[in-house]
Design an enzyme around this catalytic site. Structure first.
Site, mmCIF file in Angstrom:
data_model
loop_
_atom_site.group_PDB
_atom_site.id
_atom_site.type_symbol
_atom_site.label_atom_id
_atom_site.label_comp_id
_atom_site.label_asym_id
_atom_site.label_seq_id
_atom_site.Cartn_x
_atom_site.Cartn_y
_atom_site.Cartn_z
ATOM 1 N N GLU A 114 8.023 -4.914 -29.526
ATOM 2 C CA GLU A 114 7.039 -5.736 -28.809
ATOM 3 C C GLU A 114 6.881 -5.208 -27.393
ATOM 4 O O GLU A 114 7.835 -4.667 -26.815
ATOM 5 C CB GLU A 114 7.511 -7.191 -28.739
ATOM 6 C CG GLU A 114 7.778 -7.827 -30.088
ATOM 7 C CD GLU A 114 8.556 -9.126 -29.990
ATOM 8 O OE1 GLU A 114 8.841 -9.703 -31.044
ATOM 9 O OE2 GLU A 114 8.903 -9.546 -28.861
ATOM 10 N N LYS A 116 6.913 -5.432 -23.513
ATOM 11 C CA LYS A 116 7.681 -6.279 -22.583
ATOM 12 C C LYS A 116 6.749 -6.691 -21.441
ATOM 13 O O LYS A 116 6.499 -5.929 -20.514
ATOM 14 C CB LYS A 116 8.895 -5.520 -22.042
ATOM 15 C CG LYS A 116 9.821 -6.373 -21.200
ATOM 16 C CD LYS A 116 11.062 -5.577 -20.788
ATOM 17 C CE LYS A 116 11.999 -6.453 -19.955
ATOM 18 N NZ LYS A 116 11.376 -6.928 -18.707
ATOM 19 N N ASP A 118 5.209 -8.282 -18.174
ATOM 20 C CA ASP A 118 5.748 -8.479 -16.830
ATOM 21 C C ASP A 118 5.233 -9.803 -16.290
ATOM 22 O O ASP A 118 4.242 -9.869 -15.572
ATOM 23 C CB ASP A 118 5.316 -7.319 -15.924
ATOM 24 C CG ASP A 118 6.133 -7.274 -14.641
ATOM 25 O OD1 ASP A 118 7.159 -7.965 -14.568
ATOM 26 O OD2 ASP A 118 5.731 -6.558 -13.711
ATOM 27 N N TYR A 226 6.408 -15.141 -28.360
ATOM 28 C CA TYR A 226 7.098 -14.076 -29.091
ATOM 29 C C TYR A 226 8.405 -14.479 -29.775
ATOM 30 O O TYR A 226 9.088 -13.630 -30.328
ATOM 31 C CB TYR A 226 7.362 -12.873 -28.179
ATOM 32 C CG TYR A 226 8.006 -13.192 -26.851
ATOM 33 C CD1 TYR A 226 9.299 -13.724 -26.766
ATOM 34 C CD2 TYR A 226 7.322 -12.960 -25.664
ATOM 35 C CE1 TYR A 226 9.886 -14.002 -25.555
ATOM 36 C CE2 TYR A 226 7.899 -13.243 -24.434
ATOM 37 C CZ TYR A 226 9.186 -13.765 -24.383
ATOM 38 O OH TYR A 226 9.767 -14.056 -23.188
ATOM 39 N N LYS A 313 13.040 0.026 -20.555
ATOM 40 C CA LYS A 313 12.163 -0.154 -19.392
ATOM 41 C C LYS A 313 11.579 1.182 -18.934
ATOM 42 O O LYS A 313 12.293 2.187 -18.853
ATOM 43 C CB LYS A 313 12.929 -0.822 -18.252
ATOM 44 C CG LYS A 313 13.421 -2.230 -18.598
ATOM 45 C CD LYS A 313 13.890 -2.994 -17.388
ATOM 46 C CE LYS A 313 12.718 -3.556 -16.618
ATOM 47 N NZ LYS A 313 13.152 -4.461 -15.523
ATOM 48 N N CYS A 407 -12.539 -1.997 16.884
ATOM 49 C CA CYS A 407 -13.127 -2.199 15.557
ATOM 50 C C CYS A 407 -13.936 -0.972 15.131
ATOM 51 O O CYS A 407 -14.820 -0.527 15.884
ATOM 52 C CB CYS A 407 -14.028 -3.437 15.575
ATOM 53 S SG CYS A 407 -14.887 -3.717 14.008
ATOM 54 N N CYS A 410 -17.864 -2.218 14.935
ATOM 55 C CA CYS A 410 -18.681 -2.666 16.076
ATOM 56 C C CYS A 410 -18.108 -2.262 17.434
ATOM 57 O O CYS A 410 -18.742 -2.502 18.465
ATOM 58 C CB CYS A 410 -18.865 -4.182 16.026
ATOM 59 S SG CYS A 410 -17.349 -5.121 16.361
ATOM 60 N N CYS A 425 -10.744 -8.073 14.338
ATOM 61 C CA CYS A 425 -11.882 -7.980 15.254
ATOM 62 C C CYS A 425 -12.388 -9.394 15.539
ATOM 63 O O CYS A 425 -12.792 -10.099 14.611
ATOM 64 C CB CYS A 425 -12.986 -7.127 14.629
ATOM 65 S SG CYS A 425 -14.550 -7.197 15.543
ATOM 66 N N CYS A 431 -20.344 -8.351 14.266
ATOM 67 C CA CYS A 431 -19.737 -7.234 13.531
ATOM 68 C C CYS A 431 -20.352 -7.181 12.129
ATOM 69 O O CYS A 431 -20.135 -8.102 11.317
ATOM 70 C CB CYS A 431 -18.226 -7.459 13.454
ATOM 71 S SG CYS A 431 -17.319 -6.130 12.660
#
Length: 672
Positions: A114, A116, A118, A226, A313, A407, A410, A425, A431
């Site tokens: 199966e 695995k 996460d 599962y 793993k 920035c 701008c 900014c 901006c």
């Protein structure tokens, strides 16, 4: 076919169809129909259910999802312990595991392989076909009861419709989030000035810990099942049980495989090592289990792990490439994020050209220089990131990467507030990327939900000078003739857009407040502020103390609001939107007076309560003649205190000698 049979068939068809569309939209982030079509079908189902209430499914898409507030998660002991698996990164160790199995039970056995996942391990108990309890792994012996949260997951059956299931069983699985959904939600957190989650697993885990299931329901989680546990063994093998629970309506991965020996297991592992990045969700390895339950029992357990299962793993893939440049992106809230442009390199199945650098601190931590050879990883992170630098390949004349001081869009000097990692900014009214992003946020589905005004249209209209502020959107009807001159913008599209803009004027105050894009004001915070202050005038006039008096509103949010409303341009924009007819006051519900038992008394409600939500307590107070105040002062008669109440409120109420009562004492005052 009778009218009743016909209605039953229509209800069942629409219910199944809408549940699938909900799953496609919220969980997979891949909608297959428009919002309008979905709403039409939902309305059709609601009408049928109203006409035939006896045929309505308790889990119908028309019913409210979530909303239950948990005071605290009750600790529940697992009927069968949730043990961890032994794990390995080595093919040789898998062969050693296989030899131990053969030595114990002989050569006649099979493996089930199966993926695995996460995510977050979950154990669910079903009684008489109904979900009775969902518990986290915890320490393996006992975990947290998160039933209210798990009920909101679209792929978890609340009631089994098959007929061959046992009266009582437990089923184990993994709660997770698909990558597309994670990207969408994480981007929304970044835009709202909130701290992003590192990966989908953390987001799923954080969501399961929320105490408001209504908030959980708004976050798209999925769940693969599962492993089945029953008092009396129903099946001879694990593979048979997987096929059975799939038939009962559980979400079982289609990628499981029955293997006759370790060679086939290793082939399966190799297959998914190359293809795992093509999946819509994260996996970090493969789980291998002996198939026969009798053989599992014979093999037994060590103190910590089953002897009949192991996890292989995968290592996080890492590659070396060259840093070509660093660019800086400006977000909706003005946050400036550095991004590394890399020499293209193949990583985890895709060509990587860019990697996040997070903030200025990360550039300093890496000691990043121009042209550096860098190691890039895409493990649990969705966006590739630079892990480290190879200093041996650094050009002696290379200059350190210096974070920009102004920035990039701008030219305004960047600022960084104390305690924050990001520079931003402050020129939000001038901006360009901030202006465009704010307008895109405002018209989005979670805010004003304006049909016909997508991100590209907003960008196009801004570039052509039609709109420069949110309020300009509501003047577009004055420019109809000019709009028709835009290429590929037909009359029907314009009419749909203008209709959508007009319709948005009816959106409630909390949607408007969230749509303004004030830093740290997400959907939940906007709702709390609107429920507390009722009008924009009261909110704009609120002091720091009054703002932090609102449940779950901290100092950072209060400072952001005060700063936002102190800017003249922002107040002018709000005034324009008010004149254009947008909602800046909460809809007041008509209070039906049930008694005068609380007449002349004032209350504030704070904390979490076991039997009632704060809104329910508020309604009870008002229905019995009492009044809710917005802040603690000498005018307050009672503070109704639940668990997790803010210490500042408690301290202030104590100083003013204000009586602090429980919800039970309040009910006694009412006579309930």
């Amino acid at each position: 076919m009778s009218v009743n049979q016909q209605a039953k068939q229509q209800i069942e068809t629409l219910t199944a169809e809408l549940k699938q569309h909900n799953y496609n939209y919220y969980v997979l982030a891949q909608p297959t129909i428009s919002d309008y079509e979905f709403d039409q079908k939902l309305e059709q189902l609601a009408k049928l259910e109203k006409q035939h209430p006896e045929l309505a499914d308790p889990e119908s898409p028309t019913q409210r999802v979530g909303g239950e507030v948990t005071k605290e998660f009750k600790t529940v002991r697992h009927r069968w312990p949730m043990l961890s698996l032994g794990n390995t990164y080595s093919a040789q160790e898998l062969k050693d595991f296989d030899q131990r199995i053969r030595k114990a039970i002989g050569d006649q056995f099979e493996y089930v392989c199966e993926l695995k996942f996460d995510g977050l391990s979950m154990s669910m108990t079903y009684e008489n076909g109904k979900l009775a309890r969902a518990v986290t792994r915890g320490n393996g012996v006992e975990g947290d009861d998160v039933t209210a949260n798990v009920r909101t997951i679209h792929s978890v059956p609340k009631k089994i419709t098959a007929s061959d299931y046992p009266d009582l069983f437990e089923i184990r699985g993994e709660v997770f989030m698909h990558r597309k959904a994670f990207d969408r939600l994480n981007n929304e957190r970044i835009e709202s000035g909130e701290v992003p989650y590192a990966n989908p697993r953390n987001f799923a885990s954080g969501t399961m810990k929320l105490q408001d299931s209504g908030e959980v329901a708004r976050r798209p989680l999925d769940c693969f099942l599962y492993f089945l546990y029953t008092e009396k063994q129903l099946f001879k093998t694990h593979w048979e049980s997987l096929q059975a629970v799939k038939g009962w309506g559980f979400h079982v991965s289609e990628h499981n495989r029955l293997c006759k020996d370790m060679d086939e297991v290793l082939e399966f592992i190799q297959y998914w090592e190359d293809r795992r990045f093509d999946l819509s969700f994260d996996i970090d390895g493969i789980v291998i289990k002996v198939n026969s339950y009798a053989q599992q029992q014979e093999l037994g357990f060590t103190a910590k792990v089953p002897r009949w299962a192991i996890a292989y793993k995968y290592k996080a893939e890492q590659v070396e490439t060259v840093l070509q440049s660093v660019e800086y992106n400006v977000g909706r809230t003005g946050a400036v994020t550095p991004v590394a442009n890399l020499k293209p390199v193949l990583l985890a199945g895709t060509t990587v050209k860019r990697a996040t650098l997070h903030n200025a601190n990360e550039i300093l931590r890496l000691d990043l220089h121009e042209g550096d050879a860098v190691f890039v990883e895409k493990g649990g992170e969705i966006i590739p990131k630079i892990i480290s630098v190879n200093p041996q390949k650094r050009n002696p004349d290379a200059k350190p990467i210096a974070y920009v001081t102004h920035c990039p869009a701008c030219g305004t000097e960047l600022i960084r507030k104390e305690g924050e990692a990001a520079f931003y900014c402050p020129n939000d009214e001038g901006c360009p990327p901030q202006i465009v992003s704010k307008m895109q946020h405002f018209v989005g589905r979670r805010a004003m939900n304006i049909d016909g005004l997508g991100d590209e249209t907003i960008e196009n209209l801004y570039q052509r000078g039609f709109i420069a502020h949110i309020s300009d959107i509501y003047d577009l009807h004055l420019k109809y003739d000019e709009l028709t001159q835009i290429e590929r913008f037909g009359e029907k599209s314009i009419r749909n857009m203008l209709d959508g803009i007009e319709k948005s004027k009816q959106m409630p105050f909390e949607k408007v407040l969230f749509g303004l894009g004030i830093r740290y004001i997400g959907e939940t915070v906007a709702k709390k502020l609107v429920a507390y202050f009722k009008t924009i005038e009261k909110l704009m006039a609120a002091s720091f103390e009054e703002l932090v008096a609102v449940d779950e509103i901290g100092g950072r949010i209060a400072e952001s609001l005060i700063e936002y409303f102190s800017i003249e341009e922002h107040r002018e924009e709000i005034a324009k939107l008010q004149r254009q007819g947008l909602q800046f006051a909460a809809e007041e519900k008509e209070v039906v007076l049930q008694s005068e038992s609380l007449s002349g008394k004032t209350f504030i409600i704070s904390g979490v309560f076991e039997k009632y939500s704060r809104d329910e307590l508020k309604d009870l107070i008002e229905q019995n003649g009492g009044k809710i105040l917005s802040s603690i002062s000498a005018k307050l008669n009672y503070l109704v205190a639940g668990d997790n109440m803010g210490p500042s409120k408690l301290e202030k109420a104590t100083k003013l000698n204000i009586p602090i009562i429980s919800d039970e004492e309040l009910l006694k005052m009412i006579g309930l």
